[in-house]
Design an enzyme around this catalytic site. Structure first.
Site, mmCIF file in Angstrom:
data_model
loop_
_atom_site.group_PDB
_atom_site.id
_atom_site.type_symbol
_atom_site.label_atom_id
_atom_site.label_comp_id
_atom_site.label_asym_id
_atom_site.label_seq_id
_atom_site.Cartn_x
_atom_site.Cartn_y
_atom_site.Cartn_z
ATOM 1 N N GLY A 49 0.568 -0.904 -0.080
ATOM 2 C CA GLY A 49 -0.557 -0.317 -0.047
ATOM 3 C C GLY A 49 0.994 1.409 -0.219
ATOM 4 O O GLY A 49 2.093 1.141 0.435
ATOM 5 N N GLN A 54 2.760 9.038 1.267
ATOM 6 C CA GLN A 54 4.368 9.309 1.056
ATOM 7 C C GLN A 54 5.016 9.678 0.408
ATOM 8 O O GLN A 54 6.170 9.583 0.222
ATOM 9 C CB GLN A 54 3.851 8.049 1.311
ATOM 10 N N CYS A 102 6.576 -0.444 6.568
ATOM 11 C CA CYS A 102 6.204 0.318 6.564
ATOM 12 C C CYS A 102 7.261 0.707 5.438
ATOM 13 O O CYS A 102 8.764 0.883 5.921
ATOM 14 C CB CYS A 102 6.076 2.022 7.126
ATOM 15 N N LEU A 103 7.042 1.666 4.136
ATOM 16 C CA LEU A 103 7.851 2.723 3.112
ATOM 17 C C LEU A 103 8.832 3.526 3.292
ATOM 18 O O LEU A 103 9.436 4.004 3.569
ATOM 19 C CB LEU A 103 7.994 2.408 1.710
ATOM 20 N N HIS A 144 -3.870 1.064 7.826
ATOM 21 C CA HIS A 144 -2.592 1.459 7.788
ATOM 22 C C HIS A 144 -2.157 2.541 6.875
ATOM 23 O O HIS A 144 -1.767 3.406 7.138
ATOM 24 C CB HIS A 144 -1.529 0.346 7.119
ATOM 25 N N GLU A 145 -3.032 2.384 6.080
ATOM 26 C CA GLU A 145 -2.862 3.589 4.502
ATOM 27 C C GLU A 145 -3.836 4.332 5.510
ATOM 28 O O GLU A 145 -3.055 5.380 5.194
ATOM 29 C CB GLU A 145 -3.087 2.675 3.823
ATOM 30 N N HIS A 148 -2.136 6.639 7.790
ATOM 31 C CA HIS A 148 -1.001 7.621 6.901
ATOM 32 C C HIS A 148 -1.525 8.722 6.872
ATOM 33 O O HIS A 148 -1.519 10.001 6.748
ATOM 34 C CB HIS A 148 -0.328 6.901 5.763
HETATM 35 ZN ZN ZN Z 1 2.817 2.902 5.642
#
Ligand code: ZN
Length: 177
Positions: A49, A54, A102-103, A144-145, A148
């Protein structure tokens, strides 16, 4: 299409609450290009995701997809979806803990409690209403997204930080636990 630079923890953009898109903004070439680039960026970095914050754009857009992902090899597939202005609601109080990465928080994992089943409403990239139920890992990825888009990261959701681990130590001590 291009691969976008991913903001890392500490960049203030990750702590912004993202702004909704007006219906007429969804079809613009700028938004559509951003969505294409977000999908390409997610795939490039083996994400499941990616939220627009991000990639330094504080707007309510997220993309999700789980398909043969080397970072999450055991997880069920989730078809590619674009979520615009998403709202989520738990369908029960039932929560489960599982590993997340997480990226924007590179090379780390931690156990995060998430609702097992959620209702999701929002719009897709065509601007049409979407309304569905997600459970298990699918629900986890969306939560999770969604976080963000509220300026939160998974660390904020951990009950405590005792499971926070670097990836080599995850493989060595924690995998399958
Ligand atoms: Zn993330």
């Amino acid at each position: 299409m291009s691969i976008l630079k991913v903001a890392r923890l500490g960049h203030p953009v990750l702590r912004n609450v993202a702004k909704d898109l007006a219906p007429k903004e969804i079809s613009t070439s700028e938004t559509q290009r951003l969505i294409d680039n977000m999908i390409e960026t997610m795939k490039e970095y083996d994400g499941v995701g990616l939220a627009a914050v991000q990639v330094h754009v504080p707007r309510q857009i997220a993309v999700v997809e789980v398909a043969n992902n080397p970072r999450y090899p055991q997880k069920p597939e989730v078809p590619l979806a674009v979520l615009i202005n998403p709202k989520i609601e738990p369908l029960s109080e039932e929560v489960e803990e599982d590993w997340e990465g997480c990226l924007s928080i590179i090379k780390m994992r931690g156990k995060v409690p998430r609702y097992k089943e959620i209702k999701v409403v929002g719009r897709n990239r065509e601007g049409n209403d979407v309304d569905f139920v997600a459970s298990g890992f699918h629900a986890r990825v969306i939560q999770h997204e969604w976080d963000h888009l509220q300026g939160k990261v998974f660390l904020d959701r951990m009950k405590d930080l005792s499971t926070l681990t670097y990836l080599p130590e995850y493989s060595r001590y924690w995998i399958n636990r």
